[in-house]
Design an enzyme around this catalytic site. Structure first.
Site, PDB file in Angstrom:
ATOM      1  N   ALA A   1       0.865  -1.190   0.000  1.00  0.00           N
ATOM      2  CA  ALA A   1       0.000   0.000   0.000  1.00  0.00           C
ATOM      3  C   ALA A   1       0.896   1.233   0.000  1.00  0.00           C
ATOM      4  CB  ALA A   1      -0.959  -0.006   1.181  1.00  0.00           C
ATOM      5  N   ILE A   2       1.785   1.280  -0.979  1.00  0.00           N
ATOM      6  CA  ILE A   2       2.851   2.280  -1.051  1.00  0.00           C
ATOM      7  C   ILE A   2       2.273   3.689  -1.140  1.00  0.00           C
ATOM      8  CG2 ILE A   2       4.824   3.075  -2.419  1.00  0.00           C
ATOM      9  CD1 ILE A   2       5.283   0.411  -0.950  1.00  0.00           C
TER      10      ILE A   2
ATOM     11  N   HIS B   1       6.608   6.122   1.960  1.00  0.00           N
ATOM     12  CA  HIS B   1       7.499   5.069   1.472  1.00  0.00           C
ATOM     13  C   HIS B   1       8.435   5.604   0.391  1.00  0.00           C
ATOM     14  CE1 HIS B   1       4.083   2.196   2.703  1.00  0.00           C
ATOM     15  NE2 HIS B   1       5.095   1.935   3.512  1.00  0.00           N
TER      16      HIS B   1
ATOM     17  N   GLN C   1       9.242   0.956  16.729  1.00  0.00           N
ATOM     18  CA  GLN C   1       9.769  -0.079  15.847  1.00  0.00           C
ATOM     19  C   GLN C   1      11.191   0.251  15.408  1.00  0.00           C
ATOM     20  OE1 GLN C   1       7.576  -2.052  12.368  1.00  0.00           O
ATOM     21  NE2 GLN C   1       8.749  -0.460  11.326  1.00  0.00           N
TER      22      GLN C   1
ATOM     23  N   MET D   1       1.427  10.035   6.774  1.00  0.00           N
ATOM     24  CA  MET D   1       1.163   9.072   5.708  1.00  0.00           C
ATOM     25  C   MET D   1       1.284   7.657   6.262  1.00  0.00           C
ATOM     26  SD  MET D   1       0.422  10.741   2.968  1.00  0.00           S
ATOM     27  CE  MET D   1       0.586   9.531   1.666  1.00  0.00           C
TER      28      MET D   1
END
Length: 282
Positions: A32-33, A37, A155, A186
């Site tokens: 789901a770029i 990204h 993360q 985003m």
């Protein structure tokens, strides 16, 4: 554009390049770029001879089967979007079987306590799954550098910790959060939001900015109370948590200390979509 769907074929392509001394940059994604990204890919292209983008919805980092099922999968669209940036990027889009064979189970990791806060506390086993897939991708790609967005700041810190623990020969590059003009971070999950929910979701960043301003003069307790009260004013939101933590240890902060960098972390649901964001406070 080269698209590989198995570890073996990707390694066969990359191995001669490593022998030639080419540097490899890795951008791990679950697809789901979006523009966030692409910002990672642009930096990777600038800093490496070869860039590999992995597209893999990793089942072992989901503790909610429904969340895994509804996660957006848009491989054809993703390939076209990446190709519009550069046809020199190599895409690695393996199957679950290729990565895990018949045993899609996460390894168990310890991250010096980084895994016990926030996402770790709210999503049991999540960071075992993250560590498992990231370590596998590092080994498959033999990347020199790997790129992670700061939107998932916990993360990022955990990947850094794991890389250090296992002495993995890859440099971890953290990249600032890429936001829409209205401030919404985003995220692939934004694809799941209705048009109205996307508009309302901009409130998350607005509240975070206010929290940052208040942090200059108010106590940690007062800032947290402010954020919680602001979300209560908007019934379409469900605030899962807002925490202020030490950026390094990720431990929740009770009082401000000198020479400590603090960050605000938020998770809120709207349209039953879980949105995550964070902001540096000082």
């Amino acid at each position: 554009m080269l698209v590989y769907t198995t570890q073996i074929t990707l390694k066969e392509y990359l191995s001669p390049l490593k022998t030639e001394g080419k540097t490899i940059g890795l951008v791990p994604t679950m697809g789901a770029i979006h523009e966030g990204h692409l910002s990672l890919m642009k930096l990777a292209l600038d800093q490496n001879d070869v860039v590999v983008v992995s597209i893999f919805v990793n089942p072992t980092q989901f503790n909610n089967a429904n969340d895994l099922e509804k996660y957006p999968r848009t491989l054809e669209k993703d390939v076209k979007l990446i190709e519009s940036l550069s046809d020199k990027i190599i895409i690695f889009a393996p199957s679950v079987h290729d990565i895990y064979e018949d045993n899609a189970v996460a390894d168990v990791f310890k991250y010096d306590g980084l895994e016990n806060q926030m996402e770790g506390a709210n999503r049991p086993g999540h960071f075992n799954g993250v560590g498992t897939i990231v370590k596998k991708l590092f080994e498959i790609s033999e990347a020199d550098k790997a790129y992670f967005g700061e939107k998932d700041f916990q993360q990022l810190q955990i990947v850094r910790n794991m890389t250090s623990q296992f002495n993995l020969p890859v440099e971890i590059i953290g990249v600032p959060i890429f936001r829409q003009e209205d401030g919404l971070a985003m995220s692939s999950r934004n694809e799941l939001l209705s048009t109205e929910a996307k508009k309302e979701a901009t409130l998350i960043y607005q509240i975070m900015l206010q929290a940052k301003e208040l942090f200059e003069t108010k106590s940690i307790e007062e800032v947290i109370e402010f954020v919680e009260n602001e979300f209560k004013k908007h019934p379409n939101f469900e605030l899962e948590y807002f925490e202020i933590a030490d950026e390094h240890s990720l431990n929740s902060a009770k009082e401000k200390l000198n020479n400590v960098k603090y960050r605000g972390f938020v998770v809120a649901l709207i349209d039953n979509v879980r949105l995550i964001d964070n902001i540096s406070l000082n």
